[in-house]
Design an enzyme around this catalytic site. Structure first.
Site, PDB file in Angstrom:
ATOM      1  N   TYR A  14      53.999  52.339  40.013  1.00  0.00           N
ATOM      2  CA  TYR A  14      54.048  52.120  41.459  1.00  0.00           C
ATOM      3  C   TYR A  14      55.436  51.706  41.956  1.00  0.00           C
ATOM      4  O   TYR A  14      55.616  51.519  43.160  1.00  0.00           O
ATOM      5  CB  TYR A  14      53.017  51.067  41.874  1.00  0.00           C
ATOM      6  CG  TYR A  14      51.600  51.501  41.603  1.00  0.00           C
ATOM      7  CD1 TYR A  14      50.993  52.486  42.374  1.00  0.00           C
ATOM      8  CD2 TYR A  14      50.868  50.946  40.565  1.00  0.00           C
ATOM      9  CE1 TYR A  14      49.693  52.898  42.124  1.00  0.00           C
ATOM     10  CE2 TYR A  14      49.565  51.345  40.308  1.00  0.00           C
ATOM     11  CZ  TYR A  14      48.989  52.321  41.091  1.00  0.00           C
ATOM     12  OH  TYR A  14      47.702  52.725  40.837  1.00  0.00           O
ATOM     13  N   HIS A  19      54.019  51.859  49.321  1.00  0.00           N
ATOM     14  CA  HIS A  19      53.117  50.704  49.355  1.00  0.00           C
ATOM     15  C   HIS A  19      53.744  49.476  48.697  1.00  0.00           C
ATOM     16  O   HIS A  19      53.262  48.366  48.893  1.00  0.00           O
ATOM     17  CB  HIS A  19      51.806  51.063  48.643  1.00  0.00           C
ATOM     18  CG  HIS A  19      50.573  50.795  49.441  1.00  0.00           C
ATOM     19  ND1 HIS A  19      50.554  50.524  50.794  1.00  0.00           N
ATOM     20  CD2 HIS A  19      49.268  50.752  49.049  1.00  0.00           C
ATOM     21  CE1 HIS A  19      49.303  50.327  51.192  1.00  0.00           C
ATOM     22  NE2 HIS A  19      48.505  50.460  50.156  1.00  0.00           N
ATOM     23  N   TYR A  64      46.363  44.231  42.594  1.00  0.00           N
ATOM     24  CA  TYR A  64      46.323  45.487  43.339  1.00  0.00           C
ATOM     25  C   TYR A  64      46.137  45.139  44.815  1.00  0.00           C
ATOM     26  O   TYR A  64      45.595  44.098  45.174  1.00  0.00           O
ATOM     27  CB  TYR A  64      45.270  46.483  42.831  1.00  0.00           C
ATOM     28  CG  TYR A  64      45.667  47.083  41.506  1.00  0.00           C
ATOM     29  CD1 TYR A  64      46.530  48.177  41.442  1.00  0.00           C
ATOM     30  CD2 TYR A  64      45.220  46.518  40.317  1.00  0.00           C
ATOM     31  CE1 TYR A  64      46.924  48.704  40.229  1.00  0.00           C
ATOM     32  CE2 TYR A  64      45.611  47.042  39.095  1.00  0.00           C
ATOM     33  CZ  TYR A  64      46.471  48.138  39.059  1.00  0.00           C
ATOM     34  OH  TYR A  64      46.875  48.641  37.853  1.00  0.00           O
ATOM     35  N   ASN A  66      44.359  45.903  47.449  1.00  0.00           N
ATOM     36  CA  ASN A  66      43.127  45.591  48.183  1.00  0.00           C
ATOM     37  C   ASN A  66      42.563  44.203  47.903  1.00  0.00           C
ATOM     38  O   ASN A  66      41.674  43.749  48.613  1.00  0.00           O
ATOM     39  CB  ASN A  66      42.055  46.645  47.893  1.00  0.00           C
ATOM     40  CG  ASN A  66      42.465  48.017  48.369  1.00  0.00           C
ATOM     41  OD1 ASN A  66      43.512  48.192  48.984  1.00  0.00           O
ATOM     42  ND2 ASN A  66      41.645  49.003  48.086  1.00  0.00           N
ATOM     43  N   ASN A 112      44.876  47.467  53.980  1.00  0.00           N
ATOM     44  CA  ASN A 112      43.878  46.781  53.157  1.00  0.00           C
ATOM     45  C   ASN A 112      44.377  45.483  52.529  1.00  0.00           C
ATOM     46  O   ASN A 112      43.597  44.557  52.319  1.00  0.00           O
ATOM     47  CB  ASN A 112      43.322  47.721  52.087  1.00  0.00           C
ATOM     48  CG  ASN A 112      42.426  48.785  52.692  1.00  0.00           C
ATOM     49  OD1 ASN A 112      41.757  48.547  53.690  1.00  0.00           O
ATOM     50  ND2 ASN A 112      42.430  49.968  52.107  1.00  0.00           N
TER      51      ASN A 112
END
EC number: 3.1.1.29
Length: 191
Positions: A14, A19, A64, A66, A112
């Protein structure tokens, strides 16, 4: 004491994704103020130091995106940090790359990670710095988990630096001062 949170997803796959811009700003703050982020606890990696003579904790949740609120709540509860002193930095697809927007409260706006923090803190009153990552022209999930182009990275260098300055302004003065000084910021470089 302030808690400065950068939102993102853990793991090298990532790195450099839209994000994860919150993590990149935290890394920049870490370098700028010589605060090592080398401790693991509270479902995140964090470090303690000082900005403008105020004690700060830099946090990158490892839950993560969320579930970011779980980590934020644990740190805030342990250190007894009030919501007004929790600064959250994250990506915003409604802002062009190279733009910033600072807010002292508000809804999740479809993000989120912010939704999780609001649920865990039972309030939407906490300062946030939104870093523009541009509008998707593809599926949203693929877009926010996609990597920045070389040109986009160049533009974002400036945004990351100004986001860092915004954090210091919030700590030294307040959110309104940072909003007046930095809202509407647009990088000199464009894509």
């Amino acid at each position: 004491m302030f808690l400065i949170v950068g939102l993102g997803n853990p793991g090298s796959k990532y790195d450099n994704t839209r994000h994860n811009i919150g993590f990149e700003v935290i890394d920049n703050i870490s370098n700028e103020y010589n605060i090592d982020i080398n401790r693991q606890k509270f479902r995140g990696v964090y470090g303690e130091g000082f900005i403008a003579n105020n004690k700060v904790i830099l946090l990158k949740p490892t839950t993560y995106m969320n579930l970011s609120g779980d980590s934020v709540r644990e740190v805030a509860n342990f250190y007894k940090i009030s919501n007004e002193n929790i600064i959250v930095i994250y990506d915003d697809i409604s802002l062009d790359i190279g733009r910033l927007r600072i807010r002292e409260k508000g809804s999740a706006g479809g993000h989120n990670g912010i939704k999780s923090i609001i649920a865990n803190l039972s309030t939407d009153v906490f300062p946030r710095i939104k870093v523009g990552v541009g509008q998707p022209n593809i599926d949203l999930v693929n877009y926010v988990l996609g990597k920045f182009s070389k040109e986009e990275k160049e533009v974002l260098k400036e945004s990351i630096e100004v986001a860092t300055n915004s954090v210091e302004e919030i700590i030294k003065q307040d959110v309104n001062s940072a909003m007046n000084k930095f809202n509407g910021f647009k990088a000199n470089k464009s894509i």
